[in-house]
Design a protein around this motif. Sequence first.
Motif, mmCIF file in Angstrom:
data_model
loop_
_atom_site.group_PDB
_atom_site.id
_atom_site.type_symbol
_atom_site.label_atom_id
_atom_site.label_comp_id
_atom_site.label_asym_id
_atom_site.label_seq_id
_atom_site.Cartn_x
_atom_site.Cartn_y
_atom_site.Cartn_z
ATOM 1 N N ILE A 94 -27.507 -28.033 -15.793
ATOM 2 C CA ILE A 94 -28.553 -27.507 -16.668
ATOM 3 C C ILE A 94 -29.922 -27.906 -16.108
ATOM 4 O O ILE A 94 -30.864 -27.113 -16.077
ATOM 5 N N GLY A 95 -29.999 -29.152 -15.627
ATOM 6 C CA GLY A 95 -31.239 -29.613 -14.999
ATOM 7 C C GLY A 95 -31.600 -28.758 -13.795
ATOM 8 O O GLY A 95 -32.749 -28.323 -13.654
ATOM 9 N N VAL A 96 -30.612 -28.482 -12.941
ATOM 10 C CA VAL A 96 -30.858 -27.653 -11.758
ATOM 11 C C VAL A 96 -31.336 -26.273 -12.190
ATOM 12 O O VAL A 96 -32.267 -25.704 -11.613
ATOM 13 N N ILE A 111 -18.898 -25.761 -15.073
ATOM 14 C CA ILE A 111 -19.609 -24.530 -15.403
ATOM 15 C C ILE A 111 -20.943 -24.630 -14.701
ATOM 16 O O ILE A 111 -21.807 -25.399 -15.103
ATOM 17 N N TYR A 168 -30.897 -16.308 -16.768
ATOM 18 C CA TYR A 168 -30.194 -16.821 -17.937
ATOM 19 C C TYR A 168 -29.263 -15.757 -18.514
ATOM 20 O O TYR A 168 -28.070 -15.971 -18.706
ATOM 21 N N ALA A 180 -21.446 -35.169 -17.332
ATOM 22 C CA ALA A 180 -22.529 -35.407 -16.387
ATOM 23 C C ALA A 180 -22.819 -34.224 -15.456
ATOM 24 O O ALA A 180 -23.980 -33.808 -15.345
ATOM 25 N N LEU A 238 -35.528 -22.251 -12.560
ATOM 26 C CA LEU A 238 -36.328 -21.392 -13.433
ATOM 27 C C LEU A 238 -37.811 -21.594 -13.145
ATOM 28 O O LEU A 238 -38.585 -20.646 -13.006
ATOM 29 N N ASN A 239 -38.184 -22.874 -13.031
ATOM 30 C CA ASN A 239 -39.587 -23.191 -12.785
ATOM 31 C C ASN A 239 -40.011 -22.718 -11.400
ATOM 32 O O ASN A 239 -41.118 -22.192 -11.212
ATOM 33 N N PHE A 241 -33.010 -25.498 -14.799
ATOM 34 C CA PHE A 241 -34.418 -25.575 -15.200
ATOM 35 C C PHE A 241 -35.340 -25.662 -13.993
ATOM 36 O O PHE A 241 -36.413 -25.057 -13.988
ATOM 37 N N VAL A 242 -34.914 -26.421 -12.987
ATOM 38 C CA VAL A 242 -35.728 -26.526 -11.778
ATOM 39 C C VAL A 242 -35.861 -25.137 -11.137
ATOM 40 O O VAL A 242 -36.957 -24.695 -10.797
ATOM 41 N N LEU A 295 -22.231 -31.076 -15.871
ATOM 42 C CA LEU A 295 -22.750 -29.941 -16.640
ATOM 43 C C LEU A 295 -24.224 -30.155 -16.986
ATOM 44 O O LEU A 295 -25.054 -29.257 -16.819
ATOM 45 N N VAL A 296 -24.552 -31.358 -17.436
ATOM 46 C CA VAL A 296 -25.947 -31.657 -17.767
ATOM 47 C C VAL A 296 -26.808 -31.563 -16.517
ATOM 48 O O VAL A 296 -27.914 -31.017 -16.536
ATOM 49 N N SER A 297 -26.272 -32.062 -15.416
ATOM 50 C CA SER A 297 -26.993 -31.988 -14.147
ATOM 51 C C SER A 297 -27.231 -30.528 -13.761
ATOM 52 O O SER A 297 -28.325 -30.162 -13.307
ATOM 53 N N PHE A 318 -24.067 -24.046 -14.364
ATOM 54 C CA PHE A 318 -25.094 -23.471 -15.214
ATOM 55 C C PHE A 318 -26.251 -22.870 -14.427
ATOM 56 O O PHE A 318 -26.936 -21.966 -14.876
#
Lengths: 328, 313
Positions: free
Chosen positions: B108-110, B38, B241, B102, B115-116, B112-113, B104-106, B40
């Motif tokens: 989510i991290g991307v 997914i 989002y 792993a 988004l910032n 956030f990056v 998926l969490v990665s 994200f």
Amino acid sequence: MSKLKFHWAFLLIAAFIPAISPHFAELLRPIFVMAILALGLNILTGFTGILNLGVAAFMAVGAYSYAILTCDIYPFQLNFGCATGTTVLIGLLAGLALGLPTIRLRGDYLAIVTLGFGEIVQDTLKNLDVITKGTQGINPLPPPPFSVYYLFLAFLTLVVLLNRNLQRSRIGRTWIAIREDELAASCMGINPMKMKLLAFSLGAAQCALAGALWASYLGSSGEPGNYDFQVSIIALCIVIVGGMGNIAGVLLGALVVMGFNSIVLETLTNFLKSHQIISSSNVFTAPGNWKYLLFGLALILMMRFRPEGLLPSKQTKAELHHHEPPKN
Amino acid sequence: MSGWEVFLQQLIIGLSNGMIIALIALGYTMVYGIVELINFAHGDLFMLGSFLALTIVGLCTALPVFVVVLLLLTLTPLFSGGLNWLVDRLAYRHLRHSIRLAPLVSAIGVSFVFLNVGLLWGGVPMDVFGLGKAAAAPKDFPVLVSNDNLLGDATVQFTAKDALVFVVTIPLMIGLTWFVKRTRTGKAMRAVAQDQTAAELMGINVDRVVGQTFLIGGGLAGVASVVFALYNNTIYFQMGYRAGMDAFTAAVLGGIGSLPGAVLGGLCIGLARAFSDQYIATGWTNVIVFTILVLVLVFRPAGILGSKHREKV
């Protein structure tokens, strides 16, 4: 035995912090709440291997339940203990209600459902402003019966002990078995759905407890926007950075992630402001504006180079490093 | 406006928005179909695309509108496709054999990056329009495509913007279907989606095919971002989002991994949003979309057009 003494030493130090540095103790209070929240997530993601992206929603359920039970505009007006107990129970039921229909879903689908639940709760709280007072939040709430710091420390200790015993009990071992291999676990006579559901509701109950404590600390339920997706992600960051499935790791993660957020970034911002390096017209200079970039990078880099976290449990570490799965 | 006209109007709005959602959903569904991730960050990639579009518009005020729109429709997809490819190359590719959560969490991290980056990008002064003061504030996207009603004096509005949405998206979808069904690369993609190991044994470079999928999916998000910006005329750094969740819901609703499913799902979600805005209340629209998502996942995880797929053990 020496390990046990080590933990008591930590608790002793924590108990004396307010006497040594009241300012630091003040900063620690939200960290304790986030630690409880992250420990709730840890039951799911760390022990059982279920990714929950909606812990903030359970926190919101907790905060609003606590607020409704204690605020003097509602008929209940329970004392702190009764309200907190009832809130934990409500959290448990909320977890059960969401988990019951969805627990059968595959990992990533379940993650998306929890994410959707987070959004549903937030929007519902916004829309039902007759009850929840919309963006104002429910306030004022009566202050907690005694020192917030010690109250939170006591709850955190309680939660840590509970999780520790859970982890070492038959239940905890079952969760870990499900995480490692659900099919094998079910062949060993474990009912994965039942155990996952248990993890789901216990995790939710802890998140609701975090919400109740948070509301008592704020003296308000907070507004629905306080419990958005980003809170869930910060909790996830804590669990992953600290070390999935390891309680001490999660506590360390809470200290590192939240400490970075509320202490390092804040101090840096104040420092830069006092030296007039930050100008309000330039967004780049405010450290707070780089927060999500850093959180995101932390997640990416942790997954890439140290998926077991800073302080991993032996099991996770062994699993991730000793036998690399064959390339298929 | 009579009841019927209101209904027709919402139908048009719903279909236009649905086509945009469908474009984003195609990116989700292609990536999920091939690597079961997914993605994200896809919604935030879409957001970054629209910020690039705003920057391009700001830089090219001297050019005629037609050229600017064409420029947007070529440069933005290239940017977002390339970025998506790069992220796969740097982050996800190394996690293919890691623990299941792993990637998926990665992702989510991307997200956030991204988004910032969007927040900071919004702070860059885009002088021409005097924007960029408050980084987080929504940005006005200049009206390049007129809002004139193509139906003359009728109460129901079918504007040039609506027409633009269909003119851009429909050929793109047909082209994509042709690409996946008829070309060699498309065939390789389907092979990798079906069985990675077998595809590799047949001499397909799996990593390259996955990279191409990310490139195309990202490119579609880029087109979607341009069309969205031209259609709605306002962009903000958090819009990825919401758009991403709508699109993901659409992909799941249609049957994840299925291209026609993603389009159908997109249209359904677009219509559901429009009718909910009109007949229920705007505040409940997101709740309704997410409820649809949860219900579909619980009762029909394969979606409307998805095939029943047995879980591999």
